[in-house]
Write a protein that holds these residues in place. Structure first.
Motif, PDB file in Angstrom:
ATOM      1  N   LYS A   1       0.937  -1.016  -0.383  1.00 51.55           N
ATOM      2  CA  LYS A   1      -0.229  -0.375  -0.221  1.00 51.55           C
ATOM      3  C   LYS A   1       0.976   1.033  -0.108  1.00 51.55           C
TER       4      LYS A   1
ATOM      5  N   CYS B   1       2.988   1.734  -3.212  1.00 53.79           N
ATOM      6  CA  CYS B   1       1.904   2.146  -4.448  1.00 53.79           C
ATOM      7  C   CYS B   1       2.434   4.512  -4.774  1.00 53.79           C
TER       8      CYS B   1
ATOM      9  N   GLN C   1       6.845  -1.988  -7.124  1.00 53.23           N
ATOM     10  CA  GLN C   1       5.900  -2.115  -4.792  1.00 53.23           C
ATOM     11  C   GLN C   1       6.719  -3.417  -4.202  1.00 53.23           C
TER      12      GLN C   1
END
Length: 290
Positions: free
Chosen positions: A16, A19, A36
């Protein structure tokens, strides 16, 4: 409260945060692995305290982690090393600041402090044979700004040489505000950050700075209106939140190790920032499970 294992939840949060990076580093990329995925592996490598080769060998055995990361095959150690050389330090700093945005914090109560990390430079007897022996251990200095409510680092400044803590005060605060885009309400620091100039800077930036005064002199002999105000009525309860950042430094060293193994200055800096980012993600996993 999440039912996922901590390791898989760590990977989930790392993805997350990563990102913020573009999916691929270039339009000419082979597109075998996303940035990522590589960033998550680089952070996990710090958590493992293993070398690149040993970490890759270990990660190959973790089927559930491979599935969580969406990997059909594990990158070679050289691929991860190339990614570590390619990634820029300001990106790692932005990712550190981004961690606080996964919480509901609107205003920050911060603390500033500094610590040292050892450099792995061979044993004393090995260096003696090379004629480079020194009884003083080489180290890097890390100055950090942390949120004392969520126990998350907001910014970091790294130096090669030993310097006074106060030199990095303004820089570490400015970086924290830039990385998080959130206002600071109260900041605390130890005696090293006792300076009328720091109080004036804090007033300009719109927050209260609390640091104990170095010299025990009467109020009328204390220089500066802000320092006089602290001499008359020192807010001890607010100030003692400062010890949280010392505990956070200890947790970083326990989680990722207190030794920096990289040899070049730029990669040493990246390794230290990656350790801070690893701690932040570890802390976010804890906050989710409360």
């Amino acid at each position: 409260m999440s039912s996922k294992p901590k390791y898989l939840e760590f990977i989930n949060i790392a993805i997350k945060i990563a990102c913020l990076l573009p999916v691929y580093s270039s339009k000419f990329s082979k597109k075998t692995f996303t940035q990522q995925q590589l960033m998550t592996l680089y952070i996990l490598k710090q958590k493992s305290k293993l070398s690149y080769d040993d970490f890759i060998d270990d990660f190959k055995t973790r089927d559930s982690a491979l599935l969580e990361l969406g990997l059909h095959k594990v990158p070679a150690a050289s691929t991860l090393k190339m990614f570590a050389r390619r990634i820029k330090t300001n990106i790692l700093e932005n990712l550190i600041g981004e961690c606080i945005n996964l919480t509901r914090k609107k205003k920050l109560n911060t603390a500033v402090d500094a610590t040292g990390f050892e450099l792995e430079d061979g044993s004393y007897y090995y260096l003696q044979r090379l004629g480079k022996a020194s009884k003083t251990k080489k180290s890097l200095k890390l100055s950090g700004c942390a949120d004392t409510d969520k126990h998350l680092f907001l910014s970091a400044v790294i130096r090669k040489s030993k310097r006074h803590d106060n030199i990095d005060f303004k820089l570490v605060i400015k970086k924290a505000k830039k990385n998080t885009k959130k206002p600071i309400k109260i900041n605390t620091g130890d005696k090293a950050y006792d300076s009328e100039e720091n109080h004036e800077f804090a007033e300009e930036e719109g927050f209260e700075h609390i640091a104990p005064l170095r010299n025990k002199v009467p109020v009328w002999r204390t220089r500066g209106k802000h320092r006089k105000r602290l001499r008359r009525n020192f807010p001890r309860k607010k100030y003692h939140r400062r010890s949280i950042i010392e505990n956070m430094f200890y947790c970083v060293k326990r989680l990722c190790g207190k030794v920096i193994y990289a040899k070049k200055w730029i990669t040493q800096k990246k390794e230290m920032l990656a350790k801070i980012l690893c701690y932040n993600i570890h802390r976010l996993v804890q906050l989710r499970r409360i």
